[in-house]
Every structure is written in C-alpha cells, then in structure tokens.
Design an enzyme around this catalytic site. Structure first.
Site, PDB file in Angstrom:
ATOM      1  N   LYS A  91       0.865  -1.191   0.000  1.00  0.00           N
ATOM      2  CA  LYS A  91       0.000   0.000   0.000  1.00  0.00           C
ATOM      3  C   LYS A  91       0.891   1.226   0.000  1.00  0.00           C
ATOM      4  O   LYS A  91       1.817   1.332   0.805  1.00  0.00           O
ATOM      5  CB  LYS A  91      -0.878   0.003   1.268  1.00  0.00           C
ATOM      6  CG  LYS A  91      -1.760   1.236   1.405  1.00  0.00           C
ATOM      7  CD  LYS A  91      -3.055   1.078   0.651  1.00  0.00           C
ATOM      8  CE  LYS A  91      -3.814   2.382   0.470  1.00  0.00           C
ATOM      9  NZ  LYS A  91      -3.473   3.111  -0.782  1.00  0.00           N
ATOM     10  N   LYS A 115       5.752   3.073   7.979  1.00  0.00           N
ATOM     11  CA  LYS A 115       4.601   3.930   8.307  1.00  0.00           C
ATOM     12  C   LYS A 115       3.349   3.072   8.500  1.00  0.00           C
ATOM     13  O   LYS A 115       2.617   3.211   9.482  1.00  0.00           O
ATOM     14  CB  LYS A 115       4.388   4.933   7.166  1.00  0.00           C
ATOM     15  CG  LYS A 115       3.282   5.943   7.399  1.00  0.00           C
ATOM     16  CD  LYS A 115       3.008   6.792   6.152  1.00  0.00           C
ATOM     17  CE  LYS A 115       4.258   7.418   5.555  1.00  0.00           C
ATOM     18  NZ  LYS A 115       3.946   8.427   4.507  1.00  0.00           N
ATOM     19  N   LYS A 127       5.400   1.748  -3.170  1.00  0.00           N
ATOM     20  CA  LYS A 127       5.322   3.111  -3.706  1.00  0.00           C
ATOM     21  C   LYS A 127       5.600   3.062  -5.199  1.00  0.00           C
ATOM     22  O   LYS A 127       6.271   2.138  -5.676  1.00  0.00           O
ATOM     23  CB  LYS A 127       6.371   4.002  -3.030  1.00  0.00           C
ATOM     24  CG  LYS A 127       6.090   5.479  -3.152  1.00  0.00           C
ATOM     25  CD  LYS A 127       5.199   5.962  -2.025  1.00  0.00           C
ATOM     26  CE  LYS A 127       4.870   7.429  -2.137  1.00  0.00           C
ATOM     27  NZ  LYS A 127       4.289   7.943  -0.891  1.00  0.00           N
ATOM     28  N   GLY A 166      -2.524   8.568  -4.070  1.00  0.00           N
ATOM     29  CA  GLY A 166      -1.827   9.753  -4.556  1.00  0.00           C
ATOM     30  C   GLY A 166      -0.565  10.066  -3.776  1.00  0.00           C
ATOM     31  O   GLY A 166      -0.261   9.464  -2.735  1.00  0.00           O
ATOM     32  N   ASP A 167       0.199  10.997  -4.298  1.00  0.00           N
ATOM     33  CA  ASP A 167       1.372  11.586  -3.634  1.00  0.00           C
ATOM     34  C   ASP A 167       1.646  12.869  -4.435  1.00  0.00           C
ATOM     35  O   ASP A 167       0.721  13.394  -5.074  1.00  0.00           O
ATOM     36  CB  ASP A 167       2.572  10.618  -3.653  1.00  0.00           C
ATOM     37  CG  ASP A 167       3.694  11.034  -2.707  1.00  0.00           C
ATOM     38  OD1 ASP A 167       3.591  10.762  -1.494  1.00  0.00           O
ATOM     39  OD2 ASP A 167       4.677  11.656  -3.163  1.00  0.00           O
ATOM     40  N   THR A 211      -4.190  13.664   5.603  1.00  0.00           N
ATOM     41  CA  THR A 211      -2.758  13.754   5.921  1.00  0.00           C
ATOM     42  C   THR A 211      -2.494  15.012   6.746  1.00  0.00           C
ATOM     43  O   THR A 211      -1.841  14.962   7.802  1.00  0.00           O
ATOM     44  CB  THR A 211      -1.897  13.755   4.642  1.00  0.00           C
ATOM     45  OG1 THR A 211      -2.333  12.697   3.788  1.00  0.00           O
ATOM     46  CG2 THR A 211      -0.431  13.576   4.973  1.00  0.00           C
ATOM     47  N   ASN A 243      -1.715  19.273  -1.392  1.00  0.00           N
ATOM     48  CA  ASN A 243      -2.761  18.604  -0.606  1.00  0.00           C
ATOM     49  C   ASN A 243      -2.410  18.566   0.874  1.00  0.00           C
ATOM     50  O   ASN A 243      -3.238  18.908   1.738  1.00  0.00           O
ATOM     51  CB  ASN A 243      -2.972  17.179  -1.155  1.00  0.00           C
ATOM     52  CG  ASN A 243      -3.819  16.333  -0.238  1.00  0.00           C
ATOM     53  OD1 ASN A 243      -3.308  15.544   0.554  1.00  0.00           O
ATOM     54  ND2 ASN A 243      -5.123  16.522  -0.290  1.00  0.00           N
ATOM     55  N   SER A 380      -6.733   6.076   3.878  1.00  0.00           N
ATOM     56  CA  SER A 380      -6.831   5.193   2.709  1.00  0.00           C
ATOM     57  C   SER A 380      -7.277   3.796   3.162  1.00  0.00           C
ATOM     58  O   SER A 380      -8.099   3.150   2.513  1.00  0.00           O
ATOM     59  CB  SER A 380      -5.478   5.070   2.006  1.00  0.00           C
ATOM     60  OG  SER A 380      -5.227   6.180   1.186  1.00  0.00           O
TER      61      SER A 380
HETATM   62  P1  NDP Z   1       1.187  18.000  -3.921  1.00  0.00           P
HETATM   63  O1  NDP Z   1       1.648  17.674  -5.287  1.00  0.00           O
HETATM   64  O2  NDP Z   1      -0.244  18.219  -3.662  1.00  0.00           O
HETATM   65  O3  NDP Z   1       1.960  19.283  -3.375  1.00  0.00           O
HETATM   66  C1  NDP Z   1       3.344  19.317  -3.291  1.00  0.00           C
HETATM   67  C2  NDP Z   1       3.763  20.688  -2.808  1.00  0.00           C
HETATM   68  O4  NDP Z   1       5.163  20.683  -2.546  1.00  0.00           O
HETATM   69  C3  NDP Z   1       3.534  21.745  -3.866  1.00  0.00           C
HETATM   70  O5  NDP Z   1       3.325  22.987  -3.246  1.00  0.00           O
HETATM   71  C4  NDP Z   1       4.847  21.721  -4.631  1.00  0.00           C
HETATM   72  O6  NDP Z   1       5.118  22.926  -5.328  1.00  0.00           O
HETATM   73  C5  NDP Z   1       5.838  21.506  -3.501  1.00  0.00           C
HETATM   74  N1  NDP Z   1       7.012  20.781  -4.013  1.00  0.00           N
HETATM   75  C6  NDP Z   1       7.027  19.590  -4.660  1.00  0.00           C
HETATM   76  N2  NDP Z   1       8.271  19.244  -5.001  1.00  0.00           N
HETATM   77  C7  NDP Z   1       9.053  20.235  -4.571  1.00  0.00           C
HETATM   78  C8  NDP Z   1      10.436  20.464  -4.628  1.00  0.00           C
HETATM   79  N3  NDP Z   1      11.284  19.573  -5.211  1.00  0.00           N
HETATM   80  N4  NDP Z   1      10.899  21.603  -4.056  1.00  0.00           N
HETATM   81  C9  NDP Z   1      10.064  22.499  -3.471  1.00  0.00           C
HETATM   82  N5  NDP Z   1       8.732  22.328  -3.390  1.00  0.00           N
HETATM   83  C10 NDP Z   1       8.247  21.226  -3.927  1.00  0.00           C
HETATM   84  O7  NDP Z   1       1.766  16.835  -3.005  1.00  0.00           O
HETATM   85  P2  NDP Z   1       1.320  16.421  -1.519  1.00  0.00           P
HETATM   86  O8  NDP Z   1       0.892  17.601  -0.755  1.00  0.00           O
HETATM   87  O9  NDP Z   1       0.426  15.256  -1.648  1.00  0.00           O
HETATM   88  O10 NDP Z   1       2.715  15.867  -0.946  1.00  0.00           O
HETATM   89  C11 NDP Z   1       3.622  16.677  -0.198  1.00  0.00           C
HETATM   90  C12 NDP Z   1       4.518  15.784   0.643  1.00  0.00           C
HETATM   91  O11 NDP Z   1       3.712  15.021   1.537  1.00  0.00           O
HETATM   92  C13 NDP Z   1       5.344  14.760  -0.130  1.00  0.00           C
HETATM   93  O12 NDP Z   1       6.576  14.553   0.527  1.00  0.00           O
HETATM   94  C14 NDP Z   1       4.499  13.492  -0.036  1.00  0.00           C
HETATM   95  O13 NDP Z   1       5.286  12.345  -0.200  1.00  0.00           O
HETATM   96  C15 NDP Z   1       3.969  13.624   1.371  1.00  0.00           C
HETATM   97  N6  NDP Z   1       2.766  12.876   1.700  1.00  0.00           N
HETATM   98  C16 NDP Z   1       1.644  12.924   0.921  1.00  0.00           C
HETATM   99  C17 NDP Z   1       0.514  12.226   1.292  1.00  0.00           C
HETATM  100  C18 NDP Z   1      -0.745  12.269   0.507  1.00  0.00           C
HETATM  101  O14 NDP Z   1      -1.682  11.574   0.863  1.00  0.00           O
HETATM  102  N7  NDP Z   1      -0.865  13.064  -0.535  1.00  0.00           N
HETATM  103  C19 NDP Z   1       0.496  11.398   2.506  1.00  0.00           C
HETATM  104  C20 NDP Z   1       1.691  11.463   3.301  1.00  0.00           C
HETATM  105  C21 NDP Z   1       2.778  12.173   2.872  1.00  0.00           C
HETATM  106  P3  NDP Z   1       4.602  23.121  -6.838  1.00  0.00           P
HETATM  107  O15 NDP Z   1       3.136  23.420  -6.725  1.00  0.00           O
HETATM  108  O16 NDP Z   1       5.432  24.245  -7.324  1.00  0.00           O
HETATM  109  O17 NDP Z   1       4.883  21.844  -7.552  1.00  0.00           O
HETATM  110  O1  2IT Z   2       3.263   8.896   1.612  1.00  0.00           O
HETATM  111  C1  2IT Z   2       2.094   8.538   1.841  1.00  0.00           C
HETATM  112  O2  2IT Z   2       1.751   8.120   2.950  1.00  0.00           O
HETATM  113  C2  2IT Z   2       1.104   8.650   0.773  1.00  0.00           C
HETATM  114  N1  2IT Z   2       1.438   9.153  -0.294  1.00  0.00           N
HETATM  115  C3  2IT Z   2      -0.296   8.136   0.973  1.00  0.00           C
HETATM  116  C4  2IT Z   2      -0.374   6.676   0.582  1.00  0.00           C
HETATM  117  C5  2IT Z   2      -1.753   6.060   0.563  1.00  0.00           C
HETATM  118  O3  2IT Z   2      -1.799   4.892   0.169  1.00  0.00           O
HETATM  119  O4  2IT Z   2      -2.747   6.701   0.901  1.00  0.00           O
END
Ligand code: NDP
Ligand code: 2IT
Length: 448
Positions: A91, A115, A127, A166-167, A211, A243, A380
């Site tokens: 997952k 996690k 992943k 998603g991620d 998250t 997100n 999830s």
């Molecule tokens: P999104 O794509 O929704 O948002 C990512 C944000 O981070 C955007 O503002 C983006 O800017 C910025 N960003 C991405 N890459 C870079 C970079 N290399 N340098 C600077 N800024 C950057 O992703 P999420 O919010 O879903 O994910 C953010 C983090 O949280 C990641 O590390 C992800 O692995 C983690 N995460 C996500 C989960 C989920 O359910 N979505 C769950 C747990 C963890 P821009 O808009 O300019 O691209």
């Molecule tokens: O990093 C993470 O925990 C995620 N991108 C969410 C993974 C999921 O299966 O909901």
C-alpha cells in the site's frame, strides 16, 4: 554503526545501491535506530531479517508512452516498488514529478512499509510513480498520461495485492482517470484497488484532509507530552501548498495557531497577520496557479522567489510539508535560531539526518514523517474498509477514527522511545515500534 550486524547490512546496501542517496539515507536512519535493541534480538541475524527487510520484494519499471496535444509521442518511465507484504497487501502512493527515480521510489517504499506498520491497519508497503511532469500539461494530456500509466500498472495491482493512491503530482483528478482506465481494462468496479477516489465513486470523506489533519493531531500529542503546551496562539510555518500543506494549515488554524508562511517550488509567501487560506485554496486548488499570486491579491503579504530562506522567518512550530531533504543543517539552524519548540515532518523525510541531530541537540522534538504523516494512508485504509463493506461513513466518523489512530501512533512511538532508553526521541521510537511488529510477522511466515 557500533553494531557489526547493522554495519554489515548497511555496507551491503551501499554496495548494491551506490547511486541511491535518498534510499541510503532512510536505511541509515532506520538501522541506527535499532542500535539500542539489536543485541537483544539474535534471531534477526540468524533469520536474515534485516537483509530481507531492506531489500524490496519486487521492483517494476516500465515504459509509459502517450500522445501530447501536438500529436507527438512522449515517453516517460513508470515505477512500482512492492516493498514488503508481511502484515498486509502493498500500500502506498504514486508520485508524478520530474525528479522521480529509483532511489526516490525505493526510499518512499521503505518508509511506507514502516509507516503502515504504525497505523494499526493491515497494510504492507509499496510506492510508485513516474518522472512525468504535470506542470503546464493540459487536462487532456494528464488524462492520456494517466491512462497509459495505468494500462501497464494494472497487471501489478489489485485489492489483495497492491493498492496505490496519490502523492506529489497525483490528486483526485489523476486518481479518477486511473480508476476509469483500471475499470475499463478489468471490466470490474474494483473500488478497493485504488484509494483517494472521488466521493461519487467510492472515495472516503476526509481522505483529502486526512494527511494534513493527521499531522496536527500527532503534533498536538507531541506538544502536550513533550512541551506541555498546544497550538493555541502559536506561530507556524508550513512549507508547500499542495494537498498535505493546505489541510495541515486548515487544522492548525482550527486549533488556534497562526500560519505566517507557505511555499511552492518557486518561492514563498509571508503574511505576518496570518495566511488567508481561502485565497491559497483558490490559487492552488481551483486555478492551479503559483503561490506568488497570493502577494498580488492580499495586501500586507510579501512573496520571495526561491524556497531556501523561508526559515529565516521565526516560528514556534515548523511543519515542512513539501518534499524530501528540504530542511538541511543550515535550515535547521535557522529554525532553532527562530525559537522553534517543535517540528513535525509532513512531507516524507523532509529533514536530513544532520538536521534532525541538530534539532534534537537543541531540545526540539521531531515528529518523524512515518508517524506524523501516517493519517493519509490510515484514511486510505479506512476507504478500503468502506469499499469492502459497500457503505460509506460520515465525515465525523472518519475524522474521529483518524484522530484515534494518530493518538495511538504517537503513543506507540513515544512508549518505544522510553522502552529503548531514548525518551522523547520519536525518530527512534517510530522505527522501533513498527519494526518490532513487522519483523515478528516476517519470522512467523518463514523464509521468503
Ligand atoms: P502536492 O503535489 O499536492 O503538493 C506538493 C507541494 O510541494 C507543492 O506545493 C509543490 O510545489 C511543492 N514541491 C514539490 N516538489 C518540490 C520540490 N522539489 N521543491 C520544493 N517544493 C516542492 O503533493 P502532496 O501535498 O500530496 O505531498 C507533499 C509531501 O507530503 C510529499 O513529501 C508526499 O510524499 C507527502 N505525503 C503525501 C501524502 C498524501 O496523501 N498526498 C500522505 C503522506 C505524505 P509546486 O506546486 O510548485 O509543484
Ligand atoms: O506517503 C504517503 O503516505 C502517501 N502518499 C499516501 C499513501 C496512501 O496509500 O494513501
């Protein structure tokens, strides 16, 4: 590493994956966490548990060919790393970002496994993703890429095998297109094979928020237990504006905190009176525009090009929610100098090992990503449960379960930190608590 077995496992990783810095980093942090207890567990070495734990069950890479709006064929690379299924099916999310490579997907898969071991739900770790860059693509291009990506991924996933979500770069729109393609290929409505779905076709209420809300529920416990305080009246900086960052900011504000800065990959905004989240949501979620626009629309706020100096702004609570290694030693020193009392990792591995060491040395507790941001995957898991039961729970019911899970995760990490003689070191505590559970399941299932 002082322990010879741990060092041997680490050396083997360095030898096998010499060009994988992110992967090596998460393995090093994990193995160092086991230092206080490894001598008590001779069965690990005897059964090759750590050697098996650091090596994924399976790594798939594939070509993704799609047609852009000019009619030209574009080729990207797709990945799925199925890390470990000791406690449940693989997952974990999918990341679409030009920086994606095998080192990043392996580190994310390894972290995902630990996690998921903390969530109390039956999920293993995996992943995937692609080096596809969604920025500037039309909606039609996004759809055709998602369809091409899922055409290949379909053969590797399933509700009892591997469940993506998603991620970075993959939100509800992308999951919708991928779900449509999965359904077309399989001729089955396999709700529980993808999570983060739209609410009209099996998605869970509160998954979008989960998250970010979860990070705050975890941080609340951390503040209460380790700092004897709460969010009320605190100045907070959140990096990113995706997100995770947006719904983290929403909950911080509900809990009485003031978010003064947010960012995207181009730069950051500073609004000393407190960020207006409706404006950020409109810019990032509706208009898919740059965070810079905020400063044009909200008087009194300032935009700075480039991300590095955001931590020059003082804050009491630091919540990095953008990407890996955004907080290095230099940034950590700024966070300390700015008077921070706590940091929780919203992104996956946003702090380097050196940054965490500096924060700990300064007496600042660090909520590690695998614990602090586990609310997304936990919800999830709740989405899969609802899909299997063919019903859906209310927002309040899901949010309440999420809150309970995050409290449990904090307690598990904190109790483990105490048990191994490092009270309050949640990085060690989270790794130990999860690994003890997963390794027990691996031992019980024999050599594989
Ligand atoms: P999104 O794509 O929704 O948002 C990512 C944000 O981070 C955007 O503002 C983006 O800017 C910025 N960003 C991405 N890459 C870079 C970079 N290399 N340098 C600077 N800024 C950057 O992703 P999420 O919010 O879903 O994910 C953010 C983090 O949280 C990641 O590390 C992800 O692995 C983690 N995460 C996500 C989960 C989920 O359910 N979505 C769950 C747990 C963890 P821009 O808009 O300019 O691209
Ligand atoms: O990093 C993470 O925990 C995620 N991108 C969410 C993974 C999921 O299966 O909901």
């Amino acid at each position: 590493m002082k322990n010879a077995y741990l060092q041997k496992v680490y050396d083997e990783v360095l030898k096998r994956d010499p060009d994988a810095p992110e992967f090596q980093q998460c393995i090093r942090e994990f193995l160092e966490s086991l230092e206080p207890i490894v001598d008590d567990h001779p069965e690990w070495e005897k059964n090759g548990i750590l050697e098996r734990f650091v090596e994924p069950d399976r790594t798939v890479t594939f070509r993704v060919a799609w047609v852009d709006d000019e009619g030209k064929v574009q080729v990207n690379r797709g990945y799925r790393v199925q890390y470990n299924s000791a406690i449940g099916p693989y997952k974990g999310g999918l990341r679409f970002h030009p920086s994606v490579n095998l080192s990043i997907i392996k580190f994310l898969g390894f972290e995902m496994n630990l996690k998921n071991g903390l969530t109390t739900l039956p999920m293993g770790g995996g992943k995937g993703g692609s080096d596809f860059d969604p920025h500037g693509k039309s909606d039609g291009e996004i759809m055709r890429f998602c369809q091409a990506f899922m055409t290949e991924l379909t053969r590797h996933i399933g509700q009892f095998t591997d469940i993506p979500a998603g991620d970075i770069g993959v939100g509800a729109r992308e999951i919708g297109y991928m779900f449509g393609q999965l359904k077309r290929i399989k001729n089955q409505f396999e709700g529980a094979t993808l999570t983060g779905k739209g609410l009209t076709f099996g998605g869970s209420l509160a998954r979008t928020e989960a998250t970010g809300y979860g990070i705050c529920y975890f941080t609340e416990e951390m503040l209460k237990t380790l700092c004897d305080t709460d969010f009320n009246g605190k100045t907070v900086i959140i990096t990113g504006s995706g997100n995770v960052a947006i719904f983290c900011a929403e909950k911080v504000m509900q809990l009485g905190g003031k978010v003064v800065a947010m960012s995207d990959s181009n730069g950051y905004i500073h609004d000393p009176r407190g960020i207006d989240l409706d404006v950020v949501k409109d810019i990032k979620l509706n208009r898919r525009a740059r965070i810079r626009v905020y400063a044009d629309e909200v008087p009194g706020s300032v935009y700075t090009e480039g991300c590095r100096n955001i931590w020059d702004i003082p804050c009491q609570i630091a919540l990095p929610c953008a990407t890996q290694n955004e907080v290095d030693a230099e940034e950590a020193k700024k966070i300390i100098a700015g008077g921070a009392i706590a940091l929780a990792e919203g992104a996956n591995m946003p702090c380097t090992i050196e940054a965490v060491e500096l924060l700990h040395a300064a007496g600042i507790p660090v909520g590690p990503a695998k614990a602090a941001n586990a609310g997304g995957v936990s919800t999830s898991g709740l989405e899969m449960t609802q899909n299997s039961m063919r019903l859906s729970w209310s927002f309040e019911e899901v949010d309440e379960r999420l809150h309970g899970i995050m409290r449990n995760i904090f307690k598990a990490a904190y109790d483990a930190s105490v048990a191994v003689g490092k009270p309050g070191n949640l990085v060690v505590g989270a790794n130990v608590a999860s690994f003890l559970k997963i390794s027990e399941a691996m031992l019980a299932q024999g050599v594989m």
